[in-house]
Design a protein around this motif. Structure first.
Motif, PDB file in Angstrom:
ATOM      1  N   TRP A 139      48.331  24.524  13.845  1.00 51.57           N
ATOM      2  CA  TRP A 139      49.744  24.904  13.678  1.00 51.57           C
ATOM      3  C   TRP A 139      49.833  26.404  13.396  1.00 51.57           C
ATOM      4  O   TRP A 139      50.673  27.098  13.960  1.00 51.57           O
ATOM      5  N   TYR A 140      48.958  26.889  12.544  1.00 48.24           N
ATOM      6  CA  TYR A 140      48.934  28.308  12.167  1.00 48.24           C
ATOM      7  C   TYR A 140      48.736  29.199  13.391  1.00 48.24           C
ATOM      8  O   TYR A 140      49.350  30.263  13.513  1.00 48.24           O
ATOM      9  N   SER A 141      47.882  28.762  14.319  1.00 51.54           N
ATOM     10  CA  SER A 141      47.575  29.569  15.499  1.00 51.54           C
ATOM     11  C   SER A 141      48.757  29.691  16.452  1.00 51.54           C
ATOM     12  O   SER A 141      48.757  30.547  17.338  1.00 51.54           O
ATOM     13  N   ARG A 142      49.757  28.849  16.270  1.00 45.55           N
ATOM     14  CA  ARG A 142      50.940  28.886  17.136  1.00 45.55           C
ATOM     15  C   ARG A 142      52.018  29.827  16.586  1.00 45.55           C
ATOM     16  O   ARG A 142      53.083  29.945  17.176  1.00 45.55           O
ATOM     17  N   CYS A 143      51.718  30.490  15.467  1.00 50.41           N
ATOM     18  CA  CYS A 143      52.737  31.278  14.758  1.00 50.41           C
ATOM     19  C   CYS A 143      52.574  32.786  14.921  1.00 50.41           C
ATOM     20  O   CYS A 143      51.479  33.292  15.146  1.00 50.41           O
ATOM     21  N   ARG A 144      53.680  33.471  14.757  1.00 49.36           N
ATOM     22  CA  ARG A 144      53.679  34.908  14.484  1.00 49.36           C
ATOM     23  C   ARG A 144      54.338  35.072  13.119  1.00 49.36           C
ATOM     24  O   ARG A 144      55.438  34.571  12.886  1.00 49.36           O
ATOM     25  N   PHE A 145      53.661  35.775  12.219  1.00 53.16           N
ATOM     26  CA  PHE A 145      54.174  35.954  10.868  1.00 53.16           C
ATOM     27  C   PHE A 145      54.724  37.373  10.716  1.00 53.16           C
ATOM     28  O   PHE A 145      54.042  38.360  11.022  1.00 53.16           O
ATOM     29  N   MET A 198      47.434  34.913  30.888  1.00 51.68           N
ATOM     30  CA  MET A 198      48.715  34.295  31.257  1.00 51.68           C
ATOM     31  C   MET A 198      49.663  34.328  30.064  1.00 51.68           C
ATOM     32  O   MET A 198      49.266  34.009  28.959  1.00 51.68           O
ATOM     33  N   HIS A 199      50.906  34.711  30.304  1.00 51.32           N
ATOM     34  CA  HIS A 199      51.860  34.832  29.218  1.00 51.32           C
ATOM     35  C   HIS A 199      52.276  33.454  28.716  1.00 51.32           C
ATOM     36  O   HIS A 199      52.612  32.575  29.482  1.00 51.32           O
ATOM     37  N   ARG A 200      52.229  33.268  27.430  1.00 54.10           N
ATOM     38  CA  ARG A 200      52.665  32.017  26.811  1.00 54.10           C
ATOM     39  C   ARG A 200      53.905  32.269  25.982  1.00 54.10           C
ATOM     40  O   ARG A 200      54.001  33.261  25.279  1.00 54.10           O
ATOM     41  N   LEU A 201      54.860  31.374  26.089  1.00 48.44           N
ATOM     42  CA  LEU A 201      56.066  31.485  25.296  1.00 48.44           C
ATOM     43  C   LEU A 201      55.715  31.404  23.817  1.00 48.44           C
ATOM     44  O   LEU A 201      54.971  30.519  23.399  1.00 48.44           O
ATOM     45  N   LEU A 202      56.202  32.353  23.030  1.00 49.89           N
ATOM     46  CA  LEU A 202      55.974  32.322  21.592  1.00 49.89           C
ATOM     47  C   LEU A 202      56.566  31.037  21.024  1.00 49.89           C
ATOM     48  O   LEU A 202      57.698  30.690  21.297  1.00 49.89           O
ATOM     49  N   GLU A 203      55.789  30.320  20.226  1.00 49.17           N
ATOM     50  CA  GLU A 203      56.257  29.023  19.744  1.00 49.17           C
ATOM     51  C   GLU A 203      56.969  29.092  18.398  1.00 49.17           C
ATOM     52  O   GLU A 203      58.066  28.579  18.247  1.00 49.17           O
ATOM     53  N   ILE A 204      56.330  29.717  17.389  1.00 51.44           N
ATOM     54  CA  ILE A 204      56.901  29.699  16.046  1.00 51.44           C
ATOM     55  C   ILE A 204      56.918  31.113  15.473  1.00 51.44           C
ATOM     56  O   ILE A 204      55.886  31.795  15.472  1.00 51.44           O
ATOM     57  N   GLN A 205      58.064  31.532  15.019  1.00 52.55           N
ATOM     58  CA  GLN A 205      58.176  32.828  14.350  1.00 52.55           C
ATOM     59  C   GLN A 205      58.524  32.577  12.888  1.00 52.55           C
ATOM     60  O   GLN A 205      59.581  32.037  12.580  1.00 52.55           O
ATOM     61  N   CYS A 206      57.607  32.944  11.994  1.00 53.08           N
ATOM     62  CA  CYS A 206      57.802  32.728  10.564  1.00 53.08           C
ATOM     63  C   CYS A 206      58.141  34.057   9.895  1.00 53.08           C
ATOM     64  O   CYS A 206      57.366  35.016   9.994  1.00 53.08           O
ATOM     65  N   ILE A 207      59.276  34.096   9.235  1.00 51.95           N
ATOM     66  CA  ILE A 207      59.739  35.327   8.592  1.00 51.95           C
ATOM     67  C   ILE A 207      59.656  35.182   7.077  1.00 51.95           C
ATOM     68  O   ILE A 207      60.203  34.236   6.505  1.00 51.95           O
ATOM     69  N   ASP A 208      58.952  36.122   6.464  1.00 52.70           N
ATOM     70  CA  ASP A 208      58.865  36.184   4.999  1.00 52.70           C
ATOM     71  C   ASP A 208      58.438  34.845   4.400  1.00 52.70           C
ATOM     72  O   ASP A 208      59.000  34.385   3.397  1.00 52.70           O
TER      73      ASP A 208
END
Length: 220
Positions: free
Chosen positions: A27-33, A1-11
Motif C-alpha cells: 500500500w505504501y508503495s502506491r503513495c506519494r507523500f 511506462m507512465h502509471r496513473l498516480l494512485e494515492i496522494q497523502c498530504i500531511d
C-alpha cells in the motif's frame, strides 16, 4: 511506462507513515507523500488529507476520491465539501486501508461479452489492448470513474492535467480518438453497450447499462 498516480497523502501523521512502510509496504508503495499539495500533472485516484486542509482549500479535489481525517467535529464540514470518507481521531493504519480499499480496486466495467478494465497502465478488453496515449488513457479513466455522469469540458480538461489544463479543441480530438479505439477493440455487441456521449451544455459521459454495473456490485 507512465502509471496513473494512485494515492496522494498530504500531511500524514509521521507515526502512521512509518507503520505503513513497515507493515503495509505494498500500500505504501502506491503513495506519494507530501506536506503540501503540488501542481504536478499526476492525477491521483485517491487523496488522503487533513480535514482542515480540505475545508480551507474549498476541496480542490472535486471529482477525485477523498478521505479526510481529523477532529470528529469537522466531519460534517468535510462531507459537505465532498469528502467520500472520514477517519475520526484517533485512527490507525488498518482503518485507513479498509476505508480506501473500495476506491483502489482495478477500474472495470463488465459488458455483454467481456470486461473493459484499466490496470493502472493501459486499458484492456480481454487480451486486447486499447492502443492509446497516456493522456487518452487518463481521460477514459476519469470518465470510467464517473460512469453515467456528465463531466463538463472544464472539469475534464483540469482533471486530465492539473495545473496545465488541455484546450477544448485538444479534448475534442482526444475523445474522438478514444471513441475510435473503443470501436476498433470491442466486438460489435459490446461496442453498442458502452458509449461516450456528449452534450453541448453538459460535457461528456461514459454511458453503459445499469445492469452491467450491477455485475460489479454483486462481486463485492
Amino acid at each position: 511506462m507512465h502509471r496513473l498516480l494512485e494515492i496522494q497523502c498530504i500531511d500524514l501523521p509521521p507515526l502512521i507513515r512509518v507503520e505503513l512502510k513497515e507493515r503495509y509496504n505494498v500500500w505504501y508503495s502506491r503513495c506519494r507523500f507530501l506536506s503540501t499539495p503540488d501542481n504536478t500533472e499526476d492525477l491521483p485516484r485517491l487523496v488522503v488529507c487533513p480535514a482542515e486542509h480540505l475545508i480551507h482549500s474549498g476541496n480542490k479535489y472535486h471529482r477525485i476520491k477523498t478521505i479526510a481525517f481529523g477532529n470528529p467535529e469537522l466531519l460534517e464540514s468535510a462531507f459537505m465539501l465532498g469528502a467520500d470518507n472520514f477517519l475520526k481521531d484517533p485512527w490507525n493504519c488498518g482503518e485507513l486501508i479498509a476505508r480506501s480499499s473500495r476506491f483502489l480496486n482495478a477500474a472495470e466495467i463488465p459488458l455483454c461479452s467481456g470486461t473493459l478494465y484499466y490496470n493502472g497502465f493501459i486499458f484492456h478488453y480481454g487480451k486486447r489492448e486499447l492502443v492509446m496515449t497516456p493522456l487518452q488513457n487518463r481521460l477514459l479513466f476519469i470518465l470510467m470513474d464517473n460512469v453515467n455522469e456528465f463531466l463538463s469540458c472544464k472539469e475534464l480538461s483540469e482533471l486530465s492535467r492539473p495545473g496545465n489544463p488541455i484546450s477544448k479543441s485538444t479534448l475534442y480530438s482526444e475523445i474522438s480518438y478514444i471513441r475510435k479505439a473503443l470501436k476498433e477493440t470491442l466486438p460489435r455487441n459490446d461496442e453498442k453497450s458502452i458509449t461516450i456521449r456528449n452534450s453541448h451544455k453538459r460535457g461528456y459521459m461514459l454511458a453503459t447499462a445499469v445492469d452491467n454495473l450491477c455485475k460489479t456490485v454483486d462481486k463485492l
